[in-house]
Write a protein that holds these residues in place. Structure first.
Motif, PDB file in Angstrom:
ATOM      1  N   ARG A   1     -12.757  48.422 -22.781  1.00 40.33           N
ATOM      2  CA  ARG A   1     -11.366  48.073 -23.124  1.00 40.33           C
ATOM      3  C   ARG A   1     -11.211  47.925 -24.639  1.00 40.33           C
ATOM      4  NH1 ARG A   1      -8.235  47.569 -18.950  1.00 40.33           N
ATOM      5  NH2 ARG A   1      -9.060  46.913 -16.917  1.00 40.33           N
ATOM      6  N   ASP A   2     -12.214  47.319 -25.274  1.00 47.17           N
ATOM      7  CA  ASP A   2     -12.170  47.199 -26.737  1.00 47.17           C
ATOM      8  C   ASP A   2     -12.155  48.579 -27.393  1.00 47.17           C
ATOM      9  OD1 ASP A   2     -12.171  44.465 -26.555  1.00 47.17           O
ATOM     10  OD2 ASP A   2     -14.313  44.225 -26.963  1.00 47.17           O
ATOM     11  N   CYS A   3     -12.900  49.501 -26.834  1.00 45.21           N
ATOM     12  CA  CYS A   3     -12.954  50.852 -27.405  1.00 45.21           C
ATOM     13  C   CYS A   3     -11.599  51.548 -27.295  1.00 45.21           C
ATOM     14  CB  CYS A   3     -14.038  51.678 -26.707  1.00 45.21           C
ATOM     15  SG  CYS A   3     -15.724  51.217 -27.151  1.00 45.21           S
ATOM     16  N   ILE A   4     -10.934  51.411 -26.155  1.00 42.30           N
ATOM     17  CA  ILE A   4      -9.613  52.024 -26.003  1.00 42.30           C
ATOM     18  C   ILE A   4      -8.614  51.395 -26.972  1.00 42.30           C
ATOM     19  CG2 ILE A   4      -7.636  52.275 -24.453  1.00 42.30           C
ATOM     20  CD1 ILE A   4      -9.549  52.696 -22.160  1.00 42.30           C
ATOM     21  N   GLU A   5      -8.647  50.071 -27.071  1.00 42.18           N
ATOM     22  CA  GLU A   5      -7.715  49.381 -27.970  1.00 42.18           C
ATOM     23  C   GLU A   5      -7.958  49.755 -29.428  1.00 42.18           C
ATOM     24  OE1 GLU A   5      -8.174  45.271 -27.107  1.00 42.18           O
ATOM     25  OE2 GLU A   5      -7.301  45.418 -25.092  1.00 42.18           O
ATOM     26  N   SER A   6      -9.202  50.084 -29.767  1.00 38.78           N
ATOM     27  CA  SER A   6      -9.503  50.450 -31.153  1.00 38.78           C
ATOM     28  C   SER A   6      -8.855  51.762 -31.561  1.00 38.78           C
ATOM     29  CB  SER A   6     -11.021  50.543 -31.341  1.00 38.78           C
ATOM     30  OG  SER A   6     -11.540  51.729 -30.757  1.00 38.78           O
ATOM     31  N   GLN A   7      -8.411  52.555 -30.601  1.00 41.32           N
ATOM     32  CA  GLN A   7      -7.841  53.866 -30.911  1.00 41.32           C
ATOM     33  C   GLN A   7      -6.337  53.819 -31.183  1.00 41.32           C
ATOM     34  OE1 GLN A   7     -10.019  56.538 -31.436  1.00 41.32           O
ATOM     35  NE2 GLN A   7     -11.348  54.717 -31.251  1.00 41.32           N
ATOM     36  N   ARG A   8      -5.715  52.648 -30.978  1.00 35.65           N
ATOM     37  CA  ARG A   8      -4.304  52.438 -31.346  1.00 35.65           C
ATOM     38  C   ARG A   8      -3.375  53.502 -30.761  1.00 35.65           C
ATOM     39  NH1 ARG A   8      -4.793  50.577 -37.729  1.00 35.65           N
ATOM     40  NH2 ARG A   8      -6.050  48.704 -37.339  1.00 35.65           N
ATOM     41  N   GLY A   9      -3.486  53.686 -29.435  1.00 36.07           N
ATOM     42  CA  GLY A   9      -2.574  54.586 -28.750  1.00 36.07           C
ATOM     43  C   GLY A   9      -3.013  56.034 -28.676  1.00 36.07           C
ATOM     44  N   LEU A  10      -4.128  56.373 -29.276  1.00 30.92           N
ATOM     45  CA  LEU A  10      -4.592  57.762 -29.242  1.00 30.92           C
ATOM     46  C   LEU A  10      -5.290  58.109 -27.927  1.00 30.92           C
ATOM     47  CD1 LEU A  10      -6.074  58.217 -32.838  1.00 30.92           C
ATOM     48  CD2 LEU A  10      -3.886  59.049 -31.960  1.00 30.92           C
ATOM     49  N   ALA A  11      -5.739  57.102 -27.166  1.00 30.52           N
ATOM     50  CA  ALA A  11      -6.515  57.360 -25.954  1.00 30.52           C
ATOM     51  C   ALA A  11      -6.163  56.343 -24.878  1.00 30.52           C
ATOM     52  CB  ALA A  11      -8.012  57.298 -26.262  1.00 30.52           C
ATOM     53  N   ASP A  12      -6.294  56.757 -23.603  1.00 38.52           N
ATOM     54  CA  ASP A  12      -6.138  55.823 -22.496  1.00 38.52           C
ATOM     55  C   ASP A  12      -7.303  55.915 -21.516  1.00 38.52           C
ATOM     56  OD1 ASP A  12      -5.703  58.195 -21.140  1.00 38.52           O
ATOM     57  OD2 ASP A  12      -3.654  57.717 -20.513  1.00 38.52           O
ATOM     58  N   ARG A  13      -8.360  56.624 -21.924  1.00 36.92           N
ATOM     59  CA  ARG A  13      -9.521  56.781 -21.058  1.00 36.92           C
ATOM     60  C   ARG A  13     -10.775  56.862 -21.936  1.00 36.92           C
ATOM     61  NH1 ARG A  13     -12.523  61.017 -18.590  1.00 36.92           N
ATOM     62  NH2 ARG A  13     -13.070  60.575 -16.407  1.00 36.92           N
ATOM     63  N   VAL A  14     -11.809  56.126 -21.547  1.00 37.99           N
ATOM     64  CA  VAL A  14     -13.061  56.131 -22.305  1.00 37.99           C
ATOM     65  C   VAL A  14     -14.224  56.310 -21.328  1.00 37.99           C
ATOM     66  CG1 VAL A  14     -13.198  53.605 -22.223  1.00 37.99           C
ATOM     67  CG2 VAL A  14     -14.525  54.847 -23.944  1.00 37.99           C
ATOM     68  N   GLN A  15     -15.223  57.052 -21.773  1.00 33.96           N
ATOM     69  CA  GLN A  15     -16.409  57.288 -20.956  1.00 33.96           C
ATOM     70  C   GLN A  15     -17.650  56.950 -21.766  1.00 33.96           C
ATOM     71  OE1 GLN A  15     -16.710  61.186 -19.240  1.00 33.96           O
ATOM     72  NE2 GLN A  15     -18.705  60.799 -18.309  1.00 33.96           N
ATOM     73  N   LEU A  16     -18.521  56.135 -21.162  1.00 34.86           N
ATOM     74  CA  LEU A  16     -19.767  55.715 -21.804  1.00 34.86           C
ATOM     75  C   LEU A  16     -20.935  56.063 -20.897  1.00 34.86           C
ATOM     76  CD1 LEU A  16     -21.464  54.079 -23.900  1.00 34.86           C
ATOM     77  CD2 LEU A  16     -20.923  52.031 -22.541  1.00 34.86           C
ATOM     78  N   THR A  17     -21.931  56.731 -21.444  1.00 34.90           N
ATOM     79  CA  THR A  17     -23.156  57.035 -20.716  1.00 34.90           C
ATOM     80  C   THR A  17     -24.321  56.364 -21.425  1.00 34.90           C
ATOM     81  OG1 THR A  17     -22.283  59.166 -19.978  1.00 34.90           O
ATOM     82  CG2 THR A  17     -24.658  58.863 -19.859  1.00 34.90           C
ATOM     83  N   LEU A  18     -25.096  55.581 -20.684  1.00 34.28           N
ATOM     84  CA  LEU A  18     -26.261  54.875 -21.214  1.00 34.28           C
ATOM     85  C   LEU A  18     -27.523  55.413 -20.557  1.00 34.28           C
ATOM     86  CD1 LEU A  18     -24.825  51.254 -20.958  1.00 34.28           C
ATOM     87  CD2 LEU A  18     -25.077  52.598 -23.064  1.00 34.28           C
ATOM     88  N   ARG A  19     -28.566  55.609 -21.355  1.00 32.42           N
ATOM     89  CA  ARG A  19     -29.851  56.089 -20.842  1.00 32.42           C
ATOM     90  C   ARG A  19     -30.970  55.196 -21.358  1.00 32.42           C
ATOM     91  NH1 ARG A  19     -26.892  60.572 -22.270  1.00 32.42           N
ATOM     92  NH2 ARG A  19     -27.591  60.228 -24.394  1.00 32.42           N
ATOM     93  N   TYR A  20     -31.840  54.781 -20.460  1.00 27.14           N
ATOM     94  CA  TYR A  20     -32.987  53.962 -20.858  1.00 27.14           C
ATOM     95  C   TYR A  20     -34.057  54.035 -19.775  1.00 27.14           C
ATOM     96  CZ  TYR A  20     -31.287  50.416 -17.564  1.00 27.14           C
ATOM     97  OH  TYR A  20     -30.883  49.765 -16.442  1.00 27.14           O
ATOM     98  N   GLY A  21     -35.224  53.479 -20.056  1.00 26.92           N
ATOM     99  CA  GLY A  21     -36.303  53.434 -19.089  1.00 26.92           C
ATOM    100  C   GLY A  21     -36.449  52.036 -18.512  1.00 26.92           C
ATOM    101  N   GLN A  22     -36.355  51.926 -17.172  1.00 25.13           N
ATOM    102  CA  GLN A  22     -36.540  50.636 -16.499  1.00 25.13           C
ATOM    103  C   GLN A  22     -38.024  50.464 -16.187  1.00 25.13           C
ATOM    104  OE1 GLN A  22     -33.790  48.444 -15.310  1.00 25.13           O
ATOM    105  NE2 GLN A  22     -35.477  46.991 -15.145  1.00 25.13           N
ATOM    106  N   LEU A  23     -38.649  49.488 -16.797  1.00 22.14           N
ATOM    107  CA  LEU A  23     -40.071  49.244 -16.625  1.00 22.14           C
ATOM    108  C   LEU A  23     -40.271  48.262 -15.477  1.00 22.14           C
ATOM    109  CD1 LEU A  23     -42.710  50.156 -18.041  1.00 22.14           C
ATOM    110  CD2 LEU A  23     -42.573  48.062 -19.412  1.00 22.14           C
TER     111      LEU A  23
END
Length: 304
Positions: free
Chosen positions: A94-116
């Motif tokens: 939500r913070d990421c969308i708000e940071s765009q000041r009306g330029l976007a209404d959808r954000v996608q985040l992909t995270l990759r890591y190793g679970q030990l």
């Protein structure tokens, strides 16, 4: 002259009007390095290195570009201070969308890591660590937050056809070495424990199950350990960490009890996933990296 006034004087051509006006589905960055705080197997939390892709849609066709640096800065420390879960991701997105000041209404985040995860040996008192690749895809838009969890589990697959052919050769050798007049139990036992008692062995190979799970809206924390346990139990022959001779013997026994083609493995994976209420739908692929062929044997299955 102050720093602020210097910043005000810097040109910002991203605010110019686009020359070829058009909406864009995704604009952002890939392979961002960042720390990620995740839940460990003991219910605590640990910080791990991760990589991320983040982007937004550009809903103003006349805007030349998004505020990309704002996405980067919002992401850098947001997920290192609190344990990763649905609420943490929704706040960041939500913070990421708000940071765009009306330029976007959808954000996608992909995270990759190793679970030990620490895994016990099959028979001895030892244990060892194993890394499971994890990918989390989070999409926040007008319809709400959608979470997808992807992970991989490695296992051993012994070919049922090869096992049957090996048994036939073993039986043929037995028939050649013994007859109905040969002394019984002790002679047969000694023969089975000798090199003559093994005319052929079935081929086996390291294999991998890759699953992609759309999580139900009711799921808050990511059930990685539970899913790994369910898949390894269903497949029956997960690759091991610490191995003494008694563990290797136990592993050989498990392989004999779990002969499987890739089709068998795919059905086992589907059976484990389709009854889990935390999973809305799944897509799974199993790959047997053949020791007989120069190609892989692959099966895919999906379902609710």
């Amino acid at each position: 002259m102050s720093t602020a006034s210097n910043t005000d004087r810097l040109p910002d051509v991203a605010g110019d009007k686009a020359q070829a006006a058009r909406l864009l589905d995704w604009v952002g960055m890939g392979n961002i390095a960042l720390p990620l705080r995740i839940e460990d197997a003991n219910g605590g939390a640990v910080t791990v290195p991760a990589s991320a892709d983040i982007g937004v849609n550009l809903v103003d066709p006349d805007a030349r570009g998004i505020h990309m640096s704002r996405l980067y800065l919002h992401l850098q420390d947001a997920l290192s201070s609190r344990t990763l879960d649905r609420a943490a991701l929704e706040t960041v997105l939500r913070d990421c969308i708000e940071s765009q000041r009306g330029l976007a209404d959808r954000v996608q985040l992909t995270l990759r890591y190793g679970q030990l995860l620490r895994r016990p040996a099959l028979a001895s008192a030892h244990s060892g660590w194993k890394t499971y690749p994890v990918e989390i895809d989070a999409v926040l838009g007008p319809a709400g937050l959608a979470l997808t969890l992807s992970l991989s589990v490695e296992y051993s697959s012994t070919c049922p056809a090869s096992a049957a052919l090996s048994r036939q050769l073993n039986a043929a050798r037995f028939a050649g070495d013994f007859n109905t007049d040969t002394a019984g139990y002790d002679a047969v036992r000694d023969w089975l424990e000798s090199p003559r008692g093994l005319a052929a062995t079935p081929h086996a190979q390291r294999s991998r199950a890759d699953v992609r799970l759309v999580l139900a809206d009711s799921v808050d924390a990511f059930p990685i350990l539970a899913i790994v346990d369910a898949l390894e139990h269903a497949l029956g022959t997960p690759v091991q960490t610490a191995v003494k001779r008694e563990d290797e013997q136990a592993f050989a026994s498990l392989n004999a009890e779990n002969l499987m083609f890739c089709e068998d493995a795919a059905r086992r994976v589907a059976a484990a996933l389709s009854t889990d209420p935390r999973i809305a739908c799944f897509d799974a692929k199993v790959s047997h990296f053949e020791s007989l062929h120069a190609h892989d044997a692959v099966a895919r299955v999906s379902g609710p």
